[in-house]
Design a protein around this motif. Structure first.
Motif, PDB file in Angstrom:
ATOM      1  N   ALA A  36     -29.403  14.871  -8.616  1.00 28.13           N
ATOM      2  CA  ALA A  36     -29.641  15.009  -7.173  1.00 28.13           C
ATOM      3  C   ALA A  36     -28.353  14.682  -6.419  1.00 28.13           C
ATOM      4  CB  ALA A  36     -30.752  14.053  -6.743  1.00 28.13           C
ATOM      5  N   ALA A  37     -28.323  15.056  -5.156  1.00 28.23           N
ATOM      6  CA  ALA A  37     -27.149  14.743  -4.329  1.00 28.23           C
ATOM      7  C   ALA A  37     -27.618  14.251  -2.981  1.00 28.23           C
ATOM      8  CB  ALA A  37     -26.273  15.981  -4.153  1.00 28.23           C
ATOM      9  N   GLN A  38     -26.937  13.213  -2.475  1.00 28.38           N
ATOM     10  CA  GLN A  38     -27.235  12.753  -1.119  1.00 28.38           C
ATOM     11  C   GLN A  38     -26.536  13.671  -0.118  1.00 28.38           C
ATOM     12  OE1 GLN A  38     -26.044   8.535  -1.249  1.00 28.38           O
ATOM     13  NE2 GLN A  38     -28.219   8.175  -0.815  1.00 28.38           N
ATOM     14  N   GLU A  39     -27.075  13.690   1.091  1.00 29.63           N
ATOM     15  CA  GLU A  39     -26.446  14.479   2.136  1.00 29.63           C
ATOM     16  C   GLU A  39     -24.988  14.040   2.308  1.00 29.63           C
ATOM     17  OE1 GLU A  39     -28.882  15.045   5.526  1.00 29.63           O
ATOM     18  OE2 GLU A  39     -27.289  16.011   6.684  1.00 29.63           O
ATOM     19  N   ARG A  40     -24.098  14.992   2.414  1.00 28.91           N
ATOM     20  CA  ARG A  40     -22.650  14.797   2.618  1.00 28.91           C
ATOM     21  C   ARG A  40     -21.944  14.279   1.369  1.00 28.91           C
ATOM     22  NH1 ARG A  40     -21.166  17.521   6.869  1.00 28.91           N
ATOM     23  NH2 ARG A  40     -19.422  16.145   7.289  1.00 28.91           N
ATOM     24  N   ALA A  41     -22.649  14.214   0.234  1.00 32.59           N
ATOM     25  CA  ALA A  41     -21.972  13.750  -0.982  1.00 32.59           C
ATOM     26  C   ALA A  41     -20.824  14.690  -1.321  1.00 32.59           C
ATOM     27  CB  ALA A  41     -22.960  13.673  -2.142  1.00 32.59           C
ATOM     28  N   HIS A  42     -19.663  14.123  -1.657  1.00 33.13           N
ATOM     29  CA  HIS A  42     -18.453  14.859  -2.024  1.00 33.13           C
ATOM     30  C   HIS A  42     -17.997  15.837  -0.941  1.00 33.13           C
ATOM     31  CE1 HIS A  42     -20.380  13.693  -5.938  1.00 33.13           C
ATOM     32  NE2 HIS A  42     -19.229  13.027  -5.951  1.00 33.13           N
ATOM     33  N   VAL A  43     -18.303  15.449   0.295  1.00 32.64           N
ATOM     34  CA  VAL A  43     -17.823  16.229   1.437  1.00 32.64           C
ATOM     35  C   VAL A  43     -16.872  15.334   2.248  1.00 32.64           C
ATOM     36  CG1 VAL A  43     -18.468  17.352   3.623  1.00 32.64           C
ATOM     37  CG2 VAL A  43     -19.907  17.625   1.576  1.00 32.64           C
ATOM     38  N   ARG A  44     -15.681  15.845   2.489  1.00 30.03           N
ATOM     39  CA  ARG A  44     -14.735  15.127   3.355  1.00 30.03           C
ATOM     40  C   ARG A  44     -14.927  15.651   4.765  1.00 30.03           C
ATOM     41  NH1 ARG A  44      -9.853  15.555  -0.907  1.00 30.03           N
ATOM     42  NH2 ARG A  44      -9.938  17.735  -0.265  1.00 30.03           N
ATOM     43  N   ALA A  45     -15.253  14.743   5.660  1.00 26.14           N
ATOM     44  CA  ALA A  45     -15.618  15.171   7.016  1.00 26.14           C
ATOM     45  C   ALA A  45     -14.385  15.568   7.821  1.00 26.14           C
ATOM     46  CB  ALA A  45     -16.345  14.051   7.735  1.00 26.14           C
ATOM     47  N   ARG A  46     -14.556  16.583   8.631  1.00 19.61           N
ATOM     48  CA  ARG A  46     -13.554  16.978   9.613  1.00 19.61           C
ATOM     49  C   ARG A  46     -13.112  15.749  10.415  1.00 19.61           C
ATOM     50  NH1 ARG A  46     -13.573  18.732  15.071  1.00 19.61           N
ATOM     51  NH2 ARG A  46     -11.945  20.290  15.402  1.00 19.61           N
ATOM     52  N   GLY A  47     -11.803  15.570  10.536  1.00 13.98           N
ATOM     53  CA  GLY A  47     -11.281  14.466  11.351  1.00 13.98           C
ATOM     54  C   GLY A  47     -11.354  13.109  10.692  1.00 13.98           C
ATOM     55  N   SER A  48     -11.746  13.045   9.407  1.00 15.50           N
ATOM     56  CA  SER A  48     -11.861  11.725   8.768  1.00 15.50           C
ATOM     57  C   SER A  48     -10.493  11.127   8.460  1.00 15.50           C
ATOM     58  CB  SER A  48     -12.712  11.808   7.497  1.00 15.50           C
ATOM     59  OG  SER A  48     -12.145  12.731   6.582  1.00 15.50           O
ATOM     60  N   ASP A  49      -9.445  11.931   8.460  1.00 20.92           N
ATOM     61  CA  ASP A  49      -8.097  11.390   8.245  1.00 20.92           C
ATOM     62  C   ASP A  49      -7.459  11.039   9.592  1.00 20.92           C
ATOM     63  OD1 ASP A  49      -5.657  10.659   7.255  1.00 20.92           O
ATOM     64  OD2 ASP A  49      -5.378  12.431   6.018  1.00 20.92           O
ATOM     65  N   VAL A  50      -7.234  12.017  10.421  1.00 24.09           N
ATOM     66  CA  VAL A  50      -6.803  11.769  11.802  1.00 24.09           C
ATOM     67  C   VAL A  50      -7.567  12.705  12.733  1.00 24.09           C
ATOM     68  CG1 VAL A  50      -4.454  10.892  11.396  1.00 24.09           C
ATOM     69  CG2 VAL A  50      -4.848  13.366  11.486  1.00 24.09           C
ATOM     70  N   LYS A  51      -7.733  12.249  13.966  1.00 27.65           N
ATOM     71  CA  LYS A  51      -8.478  13.051  14.942  1.00 27.65           C
ATOM     72  C   LYS A  51      -7.522  13.608  15.986  1.00 27.65           C
ATOM     73  CE  LYS A  51     -13.085  11.116  14.598  1.00 27.65           C
ATOM     74  NZ  LYS A  51     -12.785  10.429  13.321  1.00 27.65           N
ATOM     75  N   ALA A  52      -7.828  14.816  16.434  1.00 25.80           N
ATOM     76  CA  ALA A  52      -7.024  15.418  17.500  1.00 25.80           C
ATOM     77  C   ALA A  52      -6.912  14.426  18.644  1.00 25.80           C
ATOM     78  CB  ALA A  52      -7.675  16.720  17.966  1.00 25.80           C
ATOM     79  N   GLY A  53      -5.700  14.242  19.162  1.00 29.85           N
ATOM     80  CA  GLY A  53      -5.465  13.308  20.262  1.00 29.85           C
ATOM     81  C   GLY A  53      -5.016  11.939  19.805  1.00 29.85           C
ATOM     82  N   ASP A  54      -5.229  11.609  18.516  1.00 26.85           N
ATOM     83  CA  ASP A  54      -4.732  10.331  17.998  1.00 26.85           C
ATOM     84  C   ASP A  54      -3.206  10.327  18.024  1.00 26.85           C
ATOM     85  OD1 ASP A  54      -7.251   9.426  17.454  1.00 26.85           O
ATOM     86  OD2 ASP A  54      -7.065   9.483  15.260  1.00 26.85           O
ATOM     87  N   ARG A  55      -2.646   9.144  18.117  1.00 25.51           N
ATOM     88  CA  ARG A  55      -1.215   8.992  17.937  1.00 25.51           C
ATOM     89  C   ARG A  55      -0.900   9.048  16.440  1.00 25.51           C
ATOM     90  NH1 ARG A  55       2.352   5.559  20.713  1.00 25.51           N
ATOM     91  NH2 ARG A  55       1.353   6.509  22.492  1.00 25.51           N
ATOM     92  N   ALA A  56      -0.141  10.036  16.016  1.00 25.74           N
ATOM     93  CA  ALA A  56       0.235  10.131  14.593  1.00 25.74           C
ATOM     94  C   ALA A  56       1.389   9.187  14.300  1.00 25.74           C
ATOM     95  CB  ALA A  56       0.625  11.559  14.229  1.00 25.74           C
ATOM     96  N   LEU A  57       2.465   9.315  15.075  1.00 26.57           N
ATOM     97  CA  LEU A  57       3.642   8.464  14.882  1.00 26.57           C
ATOM     98  C   LEU A  57       4.217   8.131  16.253  1.00 26.57           C
ATOM     99  CD1 LEU A  57       5.484  10.381  11.984  1.00 26.57           C
ATOM    100  CD2 LEU A  57       4.218   8.231  11.766  1.00 26.57           C
ATOM    101  N   SER A  58       4.768   6.950  16.358  1.00 24.74           N
ATOM    102  CA  SER A  58       5.343   6.508  17.629  1.00 24.74           C
ATOM    103  C   SER A  58       6.838   6.754  17.659  1.00 24.74           C
ATOM    104  CB  SER A  58       5.101   5.010  17.818  1.00 24.74           C
ATOM    105  OG  SER A  58       3.719   4.736  17.820  1.00 24.74           O
ATOM    106  N   ALA A  59       7.367   6.944  18.865  1.00 26.38           N
ATOM    107  CA  ALA A  59       8.815   7.021  19.059  1.00 26.38           C
ATOM    108  C   ALA A  59       9.448   5.781  18.443  1.00 26.38           C
ATOM    109  CB  ALA A  59       9.134   7.105  20.545  1.00 26.38           C
TER     110      ALA A  59
END
Lengths: 449, 449
Positions: free
Chosen positions: B159-182
Motif C-alpha cells: 500500500a502507499a500513503q497519500e503523497r508517498a515518494h512525492v516531492r512537493a512543489r516548492g519544498s526546496d525553495v519558494k518563489a519570492g524567497d531570498r536565495a542568496l544575499s548580496a
C-alpha cells in the motif's frame, strides 16, 4: 579493477562508501608528468627533486645602500671625527665591472650589488654625509639627477666590522643543496625559490582535464524559459565549478537528452580532452536511465578504438544517503576513468565531494593528506535527534563552527534541498549502524571549505 | 588619501604597519560590479540579493522510479494479494504531456518526472512485479529495449500513503524567497543554487586585474645564463602566483631595468589592463632606486591623460622587518592604486601578504573576515630566544602545527632567505616593543595557507 571482471552491473551487492572509494582510488593513478613553465605549474605537484645549481646569493653583496669600504679606513670614525674617503665610483646592481677599493677609498654601493674587490664591509648611507660635505643624510641623491655623487669625497661617521652589511655568497642556499623534494605542491613561495635558482620550467603532474556531462530530457539551460515538466540544469554548473575548485581544468559540456546514442557519441567526442569523465543522472532503476543504458556495454573487445574499448562501467547501489546509485569504470581506448553520479543536485554534489574530488586529487598526485576533505569531530547542535536509515551512511548538510566545535544541520535530509546546500559548509556523517543521533553527541564532520 | 596631500615622500615619519595598511584599505575600494556568466563568477562576491523566481521543485514530482497510483487502488495490497493495475503509459522526466491516472490505473513514472493528474502517490518499482507478471523486481526494463513496459498490467505488492515518494512543489525553495544575499562569495554550492533557480548570469564584483612589474638591472629571466653580478628575477613570478592565489587575474610583466623613463612608459602601457599595479625594487635610499625616481613626480596637474595624472605615490619607511621601504599611491587618469614593494624576495613576499593581498581582496569586495590571512596564537618552539630590533614589528618565517598549537622558526631573520620561505607556512609576529621572545611564549602567527 573490479568493473573489468563484472561487466555491467551487480544488482545484488550493496557497496559500502569505503569499498566504492577504494575501488576508485586503486584504479585512478597520477597523470604522467610534463615539463611546464613555472607559472603554469602553480598548484601542481613536483615530480623531481630539485637541486640548487648555483649558490644564492651567487656573490657577496650589499644588504644596504651605502659605501663599500676597507675596515681599517673607518676604524674609530665618528660624526665629530669622520673618516674621509675618496669615492671611486658607483657599484649598482647588475653592473658587470666593479672598481677595486684601495686604502683611503670607498665605492658607493647599492643594495644587492656585488661587494667590489678590496672592500671588506658596507657602511649604510645614513652613517655618512652622502658626499655632500654636511651632516648625516637619510638617502643618496639619484644618480640621474646628481652624477657627481659617484665621485668626490665621503665622510663616514661610524666604524664598520668586517663583513658588516654584506650578505655572503651561498648564505641562502648552496649549490648542490636540495631546494625542493619530489611531491612538493608548488605554491607562490616554492615558485619564488624555483625562479630564484634559475628554473624557468619544472617537471610536474599536470592539472587533470575533467569533462562534465549532465543528462536529462527535462533539463533547460539557466536563463532560458521553463516549459511544463522542465527544470534547470544545475549539475553541470555545480560540478564544473567544484572540479575547478579541486584543482582540475574543467569542461562543462552541459545537458544531454535521455537518448543513449546521443550520449554515447557526445562522450566519445569529449574523450580527446578528458582525463576523467563525470556524468550526472541516468544511473538508477528507471526505464529511461540513459547513462546506464549507454555505458553498460562498454568493454566490448571488438570496439578497439571507440568508447567501447574501456574496461567497462559498473553500476552499483551504495549503502549511503543521498547518492545510492553510482557508476564507475573506464571507457575508450585510453581507459579514461568515468564516474557516473546520480542526477539529483544534492546527491550529485555529495557524490562529487566523496568520490570525484579524491579522484581528481589522486590524478594530480597530491600527497595522501591532501586527497580528501579534512574531517573533524564536532558536537551536534540541533532541536531534536537526527534520524537516519539503518544500514546507510548518511551525509547531512551542516554549518560547522570551529570556535565552539559544534555543527548544526542546515535544511532537511531530502536529497533535493539544493538551497540548504548553498548555506552549508560541512557534511555531518551518520554511520551505517546509527539510526538516531541525539543533540550533544560528538559526530564526524567533513569540512567543505 | 594621505598621499594626495603629501606629494612625493616623507622621510621623517616612520609609519607603523597598521597605519600603512589602513591608508591602503581606506583608499582601495571594491571594483564596480558587472554581470557575468555563472561559471565566470566563481569565487566572486555577489552584489545583489537574489530572489527565487520560481518555486523549486517547480512541480510535484516523483522521488523514485516506480508507478504513480491512486491510494485507494493499492490499499491493503501485499505480495500475496497484489493490487493489479492497468499501466496507461510512461511519465518520464522532461515529458510535456502526462496521462491522467483514473481508478484502477497506474502510470509508470521516473525519478524527477511530474506526478500525473489523478495520481496521489508513487510506489517504488521494487514494490511491484515491474509488469512482468512474476515476483518483485529490482529495476525497470529499459524503454528502448522493452517498450511494452509502458503498457499492460502491473502488480503492486504494498500500500502507499497519500503523497508517498512525492516531492512537493516548492519544498526546496519558494518563489519570492531570498536565495542568496548580496555579499555572498560564489562557490560551487551557490553556483548550483543559482543555476537551479534559472540564473544564467549574475551581478558580481569582477576579479581584479593585477599587473606585476619587477625592477632591477641585475635581473635575468630564469632559464637564461647568469653573468657576473646578475641574479634571477623571482619576484615577478612569486607575486604573480600570489596575486592569483589571492583571487586576482594576474599579469606578469617581468623585469624592467633601472631606467626611470623605461619604467614609467612600461607602467603607463600596462594601465589599460590594471586595477592594481605592484612593483618590486627601487624604493629605498640608493642612487638608482628607479621606482622612486619614476613615480615621485606623479600627481602632476598638467598630465591629465598620462601616468602622471594620479593622486601621487608616497614612499615611506615602515617600522617593520623585513619590508621597511614601501611606496603606495595612485597613478594615471583612473587613479589606479599602486603598491611599490622592496626588491628583496622575502621582503617583497612578506609585504605582499601584509599589504597587497588585503588590497586585492578589498577590490573583490570580500567580507572583512576574508580580507586578511587568518591569525592565531601559538606557542613558540625554538632552541633559543628570538631576537628582534626595538621599534620594528618583525615577521619571521615559521612552520605552524595546528595539532600541537606550536610554531617553529624556519631559517633565520635575514630578508634574503627565500629558501626558508619555501618551507614555511606561517609568519611569526614579534611586536614593536619586544626585542626577545623566549621559547614557550605564546606568539601571534599569520597563517599563509
Amino acid at each position: 579493477m573490479s568493473s573489468a571482471t563484472t561487466p555491467s552491473s551487480s544488482h545484488g551487492h550493496l557497496w559500502s562508501v569505503d569499498e566504492h572509494l577504494e575501488d576508485i582510488l586503486s584504479t585512478v593513478h597520477p597523470l604522467d608528468p610534463i615539463e611546464l613553465q613555472l607559472l603554469d605549474a602553480q598548484g601542481c605537484v613536483l615530480v623531481e627533486d630539485v637541486t640548487v645549481p648555483v649558490s644564492l646569493p651567487p656573490f657577496d653583496n650589499s644588504s644596504m645602500d651605502g659605501y663599500a669600504v676597507r675596515v681599517a679606513d673607518v676604524a674609530g670614525a665618528s660624526e665629530e671625527f669622520p673618516a674621509v674617503l675618496t669615492v671611486i665610483g658607483d657599484v649598482a646592481a647588475g653592473q658587470s665591472e666593479q672598481p677595486t677599493v684601495r686604502p683611503g677609498q670607498a665605492a658607493r654601493i647599492m643594495t644587492g650589488a656585488p661587494l667590489p674587490p678590496g672592500a671588506e664591509a658596507v657602511v649604510p648611507v645614513e652613517w655618512t654625509d652622502g658626499g655632500l660635505g654636511a651632516g648625516p643624510v637619510s638617502t643618496m641623491t639619484a644618480h640621474s639627477a646628481a652624477p657627481e655623487g659617484a665621485s668626490g669625497e665621503v665622510r663616514v661617521h661610524r666604524a664598520a666590522q668586517e663583513r658588516a652589511h654584506v650578505r655572503a655568497r651561498g648564505s641562502d642556499v648552496k649549490a648542490g643543496d636540495r631546494a625542493l623534494s619530489a611531491g612538493t605542491v608548488l605554491g607562490p613561495p616554492q615558485i619564488s625559490l624555483l625562479a630564484a635558482i634559475g628554473r624557468g620550467t619544472v617537471r610536474v603532474r599536470p592539472r587533470p582535464r575533467v569533462v562534465v556531462v549532465s543528462t536529462g530530457s527535462e533539463l533547460v539551460q539557466p536563463g532560458e524559459p521553463l516549459a511544463q515538466g522542465q527544470i534547470y540544469d544545475s549539475n553541470s554548473f555545480a560540478l564544473t565549478a567544484a572540479a575547478r575548485d579541486a584543482g582540475a581544468i574543467a569542461y562543462r559540456v552541459g545537458a544531454v537528452a535521455d537518448d543513449a546514442e546521443t550520449l554515447r557519441s557526445t562522450i566519445e567526442d569529449q574523450l580527446i580532452r578528458a582525463d576523467l569523465v563525470v556524468t550526472t543522472g541516468g544511473v538508477s532503476v528507471g526505464a529511461y536511465d540513459v547513462v546506464k543504458e549507454a555505458l553498460s556495454a562498454i568493454g566490448d573487445p571488438d570496439d578497439e578504438d571507440g568508447i567501447g574499448a574501456g574496461g567497462g562501467v559498473e553500476f552499483r547501489k551504495l549503502a549511503m544517503q543521498p547518492g545510492k546509485p553510482q557508476g564507475f569504470g573506464s571507457i575508450g581506448p585510453d581507459h579514461t576513468p568515468l564516474l557516473a553520479l546520480p542526477g539529483n543536485p544534492v546527491s550529485s554534489y555529495v557524490s562529487f565531494e566523496l568520490f570525484v574530488r579524491p579522484a581528481i586529487r589522486s590524478l594530480m598526485g597530491l600527497p595522501a593528506g591532501q586527497v580528501h576533505r579534512p574531517q573533524v569531530r564536532a558536537k551536534l547542535t540541533a532541536d531534536k535527534a537526527l534520524t537516519s536509515p539503518a544500514g546507510r551512511r548518511q551525509f547531512l548538510r551542516g554549518a560547522h563552527d570551529p570556535a565552539t566545535g559544534t555543527v548544526t544541520p542546515v535544511g532537511g535530509a531530502g536529497s533535493h534541498l539544493v538551497a540548504a546546500l548553498a548555506h552549508a559548509d560541512a557534511l555531518i556523517v551518520v554511520p551505517e549502524a546509527t539510526t538516531s543521533v541525539e543533540p550533544g553527541t560528538q559526530v564526524d564532520v567533513v569540512l567543505l571549505s
